[in-house]
Scaffold this motif. Structure first.
Motif, PDB file in Angstrom:
ATOM      1  N   ARG A 245       0.895  -1.191   0.001  1.00 51.53           N
ATOM      2  CA  ARG A 245      -0.102  -0.109   0.042  1.00 51.53           C
ATOM      3  C   ARG A 245       0.852   1.155   0.191  1.00 51.53           C
ATOM      4  O   ARG A 245       0.292   2.329  -0.686  1.00 51.53           O
ATOM      5  CB  ARG A 245      -0.905  -0.220   1.209  1.00 51.53           C
ATOM      6  N   LEU A 246       2.027   1.248   0.707  1.00 51.44           N
ATOM      7  CA  LEU A 246       2.835   2.475   0.578  1.00 51.44           C
ATOM      8  C   LEU A 246       4.260   2.043   0.939  1.00 51.44           C
ATOM      9  O   LEU A 246       4.775   0.867   1.571  1.00 51.44           O
ATOM     10  CB  LEU A 246       2.409   3.006   2.046  1.00 51.44           C
ATOM     11  N   ARG A 247       5.150   2.749   0.118  1.00 51.72           N
ATOM     12  CA  ARG A 247       6.659   2.456   0.209  1.00 51.72           C
ATOM     13  C   ARG A 247       7.212   4.006   0.301  1.00 51.72           C
ATOM     14  O   ARG A 247       7.055   4.870  -0.096  1.00 51.72           O
ATOM     15  CB  ARG A 247       7.137   1.937  -1.299  1.00 51.72           C
ATOM     16  N   VAL A 248       8.235   3.805   1.256  1.00 48.08           N
ATOM     17  CA  VAL A 248       9.166   5.023   1.489  1.00 48.08           C
ATOM     18  C   VAL A 248      10.547   4.418   0.887  1.00 48.08           C
ATOM     19  O   VAL A 248      11.116   3.406   1.396  1.00 48.08           O
ATOM     20  CB  VAL A 248       9.581   5.326   2.862  1.00 48.08           C
ATOM     21  N   LYS A 249      11.045   5.048  -0.294  1.00 48.58           N
ATOM     22  CA  LYS A 249      12.304   4.688  -1.045  1.00 48.58           C
ATOM     23  C   LYS A 249      13.489   5.131  -0.152  1.00 48.58           C
ATOM     24  O   LYS A 249      13.477   6.071   0.731  1.00 48.58           O
ATOM     25  CB  LYS A 249      12.396   5.339  -2.464  1.00 48.58           C
ATOM     26  N   SER A 250      14.701   4.484  -0.302  1.00 47.08           N
ATOM     27  CA  SER A 250      15.688   5.006   0.328  1.00 47.08           C
ATOM     28  C   SER A 250      16.253   6.474   0.138  1.00 47.08           C
ATOM     29  O   SER A 250      16.833   7.005   1.088  1.00 47.08           O
ATOM     30  CB  SER A 250      16.910   4.181   0.060  1.00 47.08           C
ATOM     31  N   ASN A 251      15.673   7.020  -1.039  1.00 50.72           N
ATOM     32  CA  ASN A 251      15.935   8.381  -1.527  1.00 50.72           C
ATOM     33  C   ASN A 251      14.891   9.407  -0.764  1.00 50.72           C
ATOM     34  O   ASN A 251      15.133  10.616  -0.984  1.00 50.72           O
ATOM     35  CB  ASN A 251      16.211   8.546  -2.852  1.00 50.72           C
ATOM     36  N   GLY A 252      14.056   8.630  -0.211  1.00 49.97           N
ATOM     37  CA  GLY A 252      12.917   9.634   0.653  1.00 49.97           C
ATOM     38  C   GLY A 252      11.821   9.802  -0.102  1.00 49.97           C
ATOM     39  O   GLY A 252      10.900  10.269   0.491  1.00 49.97           O
ATOM     40  N   ASN A 253      11.559   9.388  -1.420  1.00 46.22           N
ATOM     41  CA  ASN A 253      10.246   9.243  -2.158  1.00 46.22           C
ATOM     42  C   ASN A 253       9.334   8.452  -1.563  1.00 46.22           C
ATOM     43  O   ASN A 253       9.796   7.128  -1.155  1.00 46.22           O
ATOM     44  CB  ASN A 253      10.602   8.952  -3.669  1.00 46.22           C
ATOM     45  N   VAL A 254       8.176   8.994  -1.610  1.00 38.24           N
ATOM     46  CA  VAL A 254       7.214   8.158  -0.742  1.00 38.24           C
ATOM     47  C   VAL A 254       6.112   7.863  -1.900  1.00 38.24           C
ATOM     48  O   VAL A 254       5.445   8.729  -2.886  1.00 38.24           O
ATOM     49  CB  VAL A 254       6.322   9.051   0.344  1.00 38.24           C
ATOM     50  N   GLY A 255       5.725   6.458  -1.937  1.00 38.48           N
ATOM     51  CA  GLY A 255       4.922   6.170  -3.209  1.00 38.48           C
ATOM     52  C   GLY A 255       3.552   5.531  -2.433  1.00 38.48           C
ATOM     53  O   GLY A 255       3.649   4.527  -1.694  1.00 38.48           O
ATOM     54  N   ILE A 256       2.334   5.785  -3.047  1.00 36.08           N
ATOM     55  CA  ILE A 256       1.061   5.151  -2.392  1.00 36.08           C
ATOM     56  C   ILE A 256       0.537   4.506  -3.695  1.00 36.08           C
ATOM     57  O   ILE A 256       0.189   5.161  -4.779  1.00 36.08           O
ATOM     58  CB  ILE A 256       0.232   6.277  -2.043  1.00 36.08           C
ATOM     59  N   GLY A 257       0.349   3.056  -3.541  1.00 36.25           N
ATOM     60  CA  GLY A 257      -0.106   2.476  -4.982  1.00 36.25           C
ATOM     61  C   GLY A 257       1.048   2.407  -5.913  1.00 36.25           C
ATOM     62  O   GLY A 257       0.642   1.467  -6.990  1.00 36.25           O
ATOM     63  N   THR A 258       2.316   2.598  -5.397  1.00 35.11           N
ATOM     64  CA  THR A 258       3.416   2.387  -6.507  1.00 35.11           C
ATOM     65  C   THR A 258       4.595   1.880  -5.497  1.00 35.11           C
ATOM     66  O   THR A 258       4.693   2.228  -4.438  1.00 35.11           O
ATOM     67  CB  THR A 258       3.712   3.428  -7.192  1.00 35.11           C
TER      68      THR A 258
END
Length: 185
Positions: free
Chosen positions: A80-93
């Protein structure tokens, strides 16, 4: 000497009086536990008695953090949610390319002012981007404010009345399709 179990069955690691089923404490370090998998993904499963096989999974893939949920039957999981190591946040991706990215059918970012107005940016079918409110009583306004922008510090420059569709520049109550109010200055 560092592992304790009290009469309630609570287990303490580094603490002699555990007040939860598992209580971990270290006196001098910030990282007090490590969960490691030999696989490419590590999950902690948070589940209650009403959940199926998978409740909420807190996961790590490489240096990315993600939250995943199970379906009603517990047979599949969906991130449902991802926080990439570069700080970008994805909802649904799983691969957000921006600081905040929502992905999906009619995806939107909605803000809500404590029970009053709410609206946001929505990606719609047929290549449309909507700046929209969720009620015809909530007008779209354009202007500027300080940092952070607050209701008290916001200076309105233009308004679209959602009830009538009228556009106002220099007025908060446009009476015609395009209402321009010029200040005598």
């Amino acid at each position: 000497d560092n592992l304790f179990m009290n009469n309630s069955g609570n287990v303490g690691i580094g603490v002699t009086s555990p007040d939860n089923v598992l209580h971990v404490k270290h006196a001098t370090t910030n990282v007090v536990a490590k969960f490691e998998s030999g696989d490419t993904i590590t999950y902690m499963n948070l589940i209650d008695s009403a959940s199926d096989t998978y409740g909420v999974l807190l996961g790590a893939t490489g240096n990315d953090f993600h939250i995943t949920t199970g379906n009603a039957t517990g047979s599949t999981i969906s991130e449902r949610l991802r926080v990439k190591s570069n700080g970008n946040v994805g909802i649904g991706t799983t691969s957000p390319s921006n600081k905040l990215e929502a992905y999906g059918t009619d995806a939107g970012l909605v803000v809500h002012y404590q029970g009053n107005s709410r609206g946001g940016i929505h990606a719609l079918s047929t290549q449309r981007i909507a700046l929209a409110t969720t009620s015809s009583a909530d007008d779209l306004v354009f202007g500027y404010g300080g940092s952070p922008v607050t209701s008290a510090g916001f200076v309105e420059r233009m308004r679209i009345d959602n009830g009538s569709g009228n556009v106002g520049i220099g007025t908060t109550s446009p009476e015609t399709p395009l209402h321009i109010n010029q200040d005598s200055n």
